[in-house]
Design a protein around this motif. Structure first.
Motif: not given
Lengths: 281, 315
Positions: B1-3, B13-15, B18-20, B25-27
């Motif tokens: 949802m948030a994505v 795009d950059d962020r 990085r977030e993905s 990694l978190l996932e």
């Protein structure tokens, strides 16, 4: 008998008598424990010749027993070594213990928990023979790193077992609420479980530290002339003729008092930690 | 949802990239958590326990002696057979057993009595409990020094007291008859508080109703203890007994410091015997075999006690 007294006396008097009786019983119960530590401290101030007059309890206190211990024994350098070794072993043990305890508690990894329990059963002497052989080959005998590694055998299993008790007491709902709000498992662990388990971590750390600090056998074998720990220095006084009774008790007092202060400061958490460590197995 | 929301916003795009990466990694960490989190513990314990145990096992089949026989030969089960004709080793087994049974028995009786005392409210309870807990955290070598002075034949406080009462003094740690008894006294002194702590935790968790009912039925205190308290407390009792027996069998510090296993090996336990074999006489092969036996002995003690806990005590 008790009932008879209870009936004969006015209620108030009986209550006062009961309170006094309880106090007397409790004093009698803790006396043997108090006395030994009192004797330890008192005799550390005694001149040696008075040891041959056990009936003499009052004398001019003599602090030179302590300065003699500083001067003639390796206790002070070994206390420093002990502080380094126990702190390192405690931190590593706490880190491993926290992570493992969390997964054991939340994923129900009973087999891993049982395997760790078995490692607690292994007598140090059985592990010490191979430790000594390997250390001799790789040159870890008589080093800080070597003794720290061996002390992990104490701190990791102990850390896991105590932290497990504390983490099981943290309600799972809090984490689940965080997941629903979009936090990942890892985030929930860092933001919710870590802060909530701080009191447990403090108790675990202190207990690990005390057990590592008090351990004698590992450093006796794996330590040596350069690096050893406080109990090994204290052990050198085990023969009263080695340094006299005054120095003996001064050395014993020096390693015992700091631990007592810690215990008095955080008695409650320690009781909780020791009980969890014992009962939840 | 948030994505998806972020994907719609322009110029991020950059962020997003990085977030993905971070979120991937978190996932991954979330999925692999039971494995990743246990890597440190398992690596350390494997290296510090499993590897040494295999080495000690391998060593136990050789006749390795550090100085007299530095090149070990394979001797099969010799090291496991030989000690059984050695009177000193048989004595050590007996002393280990006697020490553990007597000291744990004493600790249990005193621990139960004191736990019941502490399980009431009275003034100064916190203070008494602090004093009571002190032996648990005191360095065993340090308190051994005090006991050495207590046990002194001529000037120790124990014999001074006995003589004051008109009795004759006892050769506490210098006679073979009394050495083990002295060590048992120290063991009881040292570890009763632990017993108290666990039994007290048990007493505090007991329901009050059965006691009320028994009181109304006119049961005496002794009857309540035997028929209500002890059965209800069985889990805590067995846990305390298991833990203390295992530690009693393993006791080393106080024995080495106070008697060094003497006089004439009269208070030598298995732990000390192996220590002397390995690190004084340097018979590594023999010590390794005895060490393996000692470990199995402890596992047996534990499993017997665990079985007892499951069977006999289920009311």
């Amino acid at each position: 008998m008790v009932l008879l007294i209870k009936r004969l006396l006015p209620r108030r008097t009986y209550e006062i008598l009961e309170a006094i009786g309880t106090q007397l019983v409790m004093i009698a119960v803790v006396a043997p424990f108090f006395f030994i530590f009192f004797y330890m401290f008192w005799n550390s101030l005694k001149p040696d010749y008075l040891f041959f007059e056990p009936g003499t309890w009052f004398f001019e206190p003599l602090w030179s027993n302590y300065t003699d211990v500083f001067e003639y024994s390796d206790l002070i350098p070994n206390i420093v070594n002990s502080l380094i070794i126990s702190t390192a072993a405690t931190l590593i043990g706490l880190f491993c213990g926290l992570l493992t305890a969390y997964t054991v508690a939340r994923y129900n990894l009973r087999k891993l928990a049982m395997a760790i329990l078995v490692t607690r059963m292994i007598p140090y002497i059985t592990a010490l023979v191979p430790f000594w052989i390997v250390y001799k080959h790789v040159g870890l005998l008589n080093t800080h790193a070597g003794i720290i590694l061996s002390h992990l055998v104490i701190t990791i299993p102990f850390g896991v077992w105590i932290m497990m008790g504390f983490i099981e007491d943290i309600p799972k709902d809090l984490e689940e609420a965080a997941w629903i709000d979009g936090a990942s498992r890892t985030q929930a662990f860092v933001r919710i479980v870590l802060p909530l388990s701080t009191p447990g971590m403090v108790a675990t750390a202190i207990l690990c530290f005390i057990f590592s600090w008090n351990n004698f056998q590992l450093a006796l074998v794996l330590g040596g002339f350069d690096v050893s720990t406080a109990p090994v220095s204290v052990f050198k006084y085990a023969d009263p003729e080695a340094g006299g009774s005054g120095q003996m008790m001064a050395a014993a007092t020096l390693v015992t008092l700091p631990v007592f202060f810690i215990v008095l400061l955080i008695q409650k958490q320690l009781t909780a930690g020791l009980t969890i460590g014992g009962v939840k197995q | 949802m948030a994505v998806t929301h972020k994907a719609l916003a322009p110029g991020l795009d950059d962020r997003r990239a990085r977030e993905s990466l971070g979120s991937r990694l978190l996932e991954w960490l979330d999925l692999q958590m039971p494995i990743v989190f246990n890597i440190p513990t398992v690596v350390f314990l494997f290296g510090l326990v499993a590897v040494p145990i295999s080495i000690v096992f391998a060593t136990s089949f050789t006749d390795w002696q550090l100085i007299t026989k530095p090149d070990p030969d394979f001797v099969g089960l010799d090291n496991y057979v030989k000690p059984w004709s050695d009177e000193r080793w048989l004595g050590a087994i007996w002393h280990t057993f006697a020490y553990a049974v007597a000291s744990v028995g004493g600790q249990f009786v005193l621990g139960l009595a004191t736990a019941m005392l502490f399980n009431r409210s009275f003034a100064g309870k916190a203070f008494y409990r602090s004093v009571w807990m002190m032996p648990m955290v005191a360095m065993s070598v340090a308190i051994s020094l005090v006991w050495i002075l207590f046990f002194d034949n001529a000037f120790g406080i124990l014999n001074y007291g006995l003589e004051g009462l008109g009795l004759s003094g006892i050769e506490w740690i210098t006679s073979p008859e009394w050495a083990l008894v002295s060590l048992i006294i120290v063991g009881i002194w040292h570890h009763t508080p632990f017993m108290t702590l666990i039994l007290l935790a048990g007493l505090q968790s007991l329901p009050q109703d059965p006691f009320e009912a028994a009181r109304i039925d006119g049961a005496s205190r002794w009857q309540m203890l035997v028929h209500i308290t002890l059965p209800l407390l069985k889990t805590h009792i067995m846990v305390a007994l298991i833990l203390r027996s295992i530690f009693g069998v393993k006791e080393f510090d106080t024995i080495l410091a106070i008697t060094e296993g003497g006089p004439r090996y009269a208070s030598e336990t298995m732990n000390l015997n192996i220590y002397f074999n390995a690190f004084e006489y340097q018979y590594m092969g023999e010590a390794a075999a005895k060490g393996v036996f000692f470990f199995l002995f402890i596992l047996c003690v534990q499993s017997i006690l665990v079985k007892l806990r499951k069977r006999k005590w289920s009311y």
